[in-house]
Design a protein around this motif. Structure first.
Motif, mmCIF file in Angstrom:
data_model
loop_
_atom_site.group_PDB
_atom_site.id
_atom_site.type_symbol
_atom_site.label_atom_id
_atom_site.label_comp_id
_atom_site.label_asym_id
_atom_site.label_seq_id
_atom_site.Cartn_x
_atom_site.Cartn_y
_atom_site.Cartn_z
ATOM 1 N N ASP A 1 2.547 -5.384 -4.284
ATOM 2 C CA ASP A 1 3.160 -4.306 -3.503
ATOM 3 C C ASP A 1 3.601 -3.151 -4.399
ATOM 4 O O ASP A 1 3.537 -1.984 -4.005
ATOM 5 N N HIS A 2 4.031 -3.473 -5.620
ATOM 6 C CA HIS A 2 4.384 -2.416 -6.562
ATOM 7 C C HIS A 2 3.142 -1.619 -6.960
ATOM 8 O O HIS A 2 3.159 -0.380 -6.983
ATOM 9 N N LEU A 3 2.071 -2.330 -7.276
ATOM 10 C CA LEU A 3 0.840 -1.679 -7.710
ATOM 11 C C LEU A 3 0.268 -0.781 -6.618
ATOM 12 O O LEU A 3 -0.168 0.345 -6.889
ATOM 13 N N VAL A 4 0.268 -1.278 -5.383
ATOM 14 C CA VAL A 4 -0.290 -0.489 -4.280
ATOM 15 C C VAL A 4 0.541 0.770 -4.051
ATOM 16 O O VAL A 4 0.002 1.868 -3.868
ATOM 17 N N ALA A 5 1.862 0.621 -4.072
ATOM 18 C CA ALA A 5 2.733 1.778 -3.838
ATOM 19 C C ALA A 5 2.547 2.840 -4.908
ATOM 20 O O ALA A 5 2.415 4.038 -4.609
ATOM 21 N N PRO B 1 -10.611 7.737 -1.262
ATOM 22 C CA PRO B 1 -10.591 7.332 0.151
ATOM 23 C C PRO B 1 -10.586 5.820 0.334
ATOM 24 O O PRO B 1 -9.876 5.310 1.201
ATOM 25 N N ALA B 2 -11.374 5.098 -0.480
ATOM 26 C CA ALA B 2 -11.397 3.636 -0.377
ATOM 27 C C ALA B 2 -10.047 3.043 -0.764
ATOM 28 O O ALA B 2 -9.561 2.102 -0.116
ATOM 29 N N LEU B 3 -9.429 3.592 -1.807
ATOM 30 C CA LEU B 3 -8.104 3.119 -2.210
ATOM 31 C C LEU B 3 -7.077 3.388 -1.110
ATOM 32 O O LEU B 3 -6.180 2.563 -0.872
ATOM 33 N N ALA B 4 -7.197 4.521 -0.457
ATOM 34 C CA ALA B 4 -6.266 4.863 0.619
ATOM 35 C C ALA B 4 -6.416 3.903 1.793
ATOM 36 O O ALA B 4 -5.413 3.454 2.374
ATOM 37 N N VAL B 5 -7.653 3.577 2.151
ATOM 38 C CA VAL B 5 -7.880 2.627 3.250
ATOM 39 C C VAL B 5 -7.316 1.251 2.889
ATOM 40 O O VAL B 5 -6.677 0.588 3.723
ATOM 41 N N PHE B 6 -7.537 0.828 1.656
ATOM 42 C CA PHE B 6 -6.977 -0.446 1.207
ATOM 43 C C PHE B 6 -5.452 -0.418 1.296
ATOM 44 O O PHE B 6 -4.824 -1.380 1.758
ATOM 45 N N GLY C 1 -0.301 -1.966 3.551
ATOM 46 C CA GLY C 1 0.984 -1.556 4.085
ATOM 47 C C GLY C 1 1.227 -2.117 5.473
ATOM 48 O O GLY C 1 2.349 -2.559 5.785
ATOM 49 N N ALA C 2 0.190 -2.103 6.323
ATOM 50 C CA ALA C 2 0.335 -2.652 7.674
ATOM 51 C C ALA C 2 0.629 -4.147 7.624
ATOM 52 O O ALA C 2 1.465 -4.660 8.371
ATOM 53 N N TRP C 3 -0.063 -4.854 6.714
ATOM 54 C CA TRP C 3 0.186 -6.304 6.565
ATOM 55 C C TRP C 3 1.598 -6.558 6.045
ATOM 56 O O TRP C 3 2.315 -7.428 6.533
ATOM 57 N N TYR C 4 2.000 -5.790 5.028
ATOM 58 C CA TYR C 4 3.301 -6.005 4.401
ATOM 59 C C TYR C 4 4.445 -5.725 5.386
ATOM 60 O O TYR C 4 5.471 -6.406 5.372
ATOM 61 N N ALA C 5 4.269 -4.716 6.230
ATOM 62 C CA ALA C 5 5.316 -4.347 7.178
ATOM 63 C C ALA C 5 5.527 -5.420 8.251
ATOM 64 O O ALA C 5 6.589 -5.472 8.875
ATOM 65 N N THR C 6 4.515 -6.261 8.473
ATOM 66 C CA THR C 6 4.634 -7.279 9.528
ATOM 67 C C THR C 6 4.926 -8.652 8.947
ATOM 68 O O THR C 6 4.944 -9.628 9.702
#
Length: 219
Positions: A46-50, A204-209, A214-219
């Motif tokens: 989650d740190h890396l993605v953010a 764009p691919a990184l943004a989609v990932f 983010g959607a998974w983490y939020a739920t």
């Protein structure tokens, strides 16, 4: 919804191995292991993605600007770890589960917003230098949210593995600044890689990932 638990398996295995050395160890060993845990902490998925979403759209930012974002993230993260973690250790208390859960939901939403921002910045290059201060503030805030979301687990680990509150506080005091160092180094690397003209094609691919994560983490 796609699960990203598989991203956490390697880092959780490494953390468990490092934490296993805390029990019954001398203070110097405890502090060394706390430093290693702090250095590793920046590589949480989650740190890396953010941070990737923060840096990914900054086409005019180099390694130095990226490192500044990472340092801001780390400072916000470490400040919350110390401000919340030390009182919890002194009181032998736990962070309320609802608060950690709420922080994680907010983090997920923040990652989604950062991914959308990354796409926008990829398409609309900002004026040179126009984004740096604002991004640093955003990075510190996101780091603080991550600190709030993870403080409970870190405090629980130190409280259960170490024989005294003093040892746990000292370990936390080492863990926090080493996490700043590791995030600064990580984002400097991101700044070199993600701002390269060839890597920009993958934004764009990184943004989609990042959106899916983010959607998974939020739920």
């Amino acid at each position: 919804m796609m699960s990203f638990h598989w991203l956490y398996d390697p880092v959780e295995t490494l953390d468990a191995w490092l934490a296993s050395g805390l029990s019954g160890a001398g203070l110097l060993v405890v502090l060394a292991l706390a430093a290693l845990l702090g250095l590793r902490h920046a590589t949480d998925p989650d740190h890396l993605v953010a941070v990737t979403a923060l840096v990914g759209g900054e086409r005019d930012a180099g390694p130095r600007d990226a490192a500044r974002l990472g340092a801001s993230w780390g400072i916000g993260h470490a400040a919350v770890l110390l401000a919340v973690g030390i009182p919890l250790l002194l009181a032998d208390a736990a962070l309320p589960a609802w608060l950690e859960s709420a922080a994680e939901r907010v983090i997920g939403i923040a990652i989604i917003l950062l991914a959308l921002r990354m796409l926008w910045r990829w398409q609309h290059r900002p004026a040179t230098g126009a984004h740096t201060t604002r991004s640093a503030h955003q990075s510190a805030l996101i780091g603080a949210l991550h600190g709030l979301g993870g403080t409970g687990a870190i405090v629980l680990l130190l409280a259960t593995k170490l024989p005294s509150t003093t040892d746990a506080i000292l370990a936390l005091a080492i863990f926090a600044p080493t996490s700043i160092l590791s995030m600064t180094v990580c984002t400097a690397v991101y700044g070199r890689v993600l701002t390269h003209r060839h890597t920009q094609r993958a934004i764009p691919a990184l943004a989609v990932f990042s959106l899916a994560f983010g959607a998974w983490y939020a739920t």
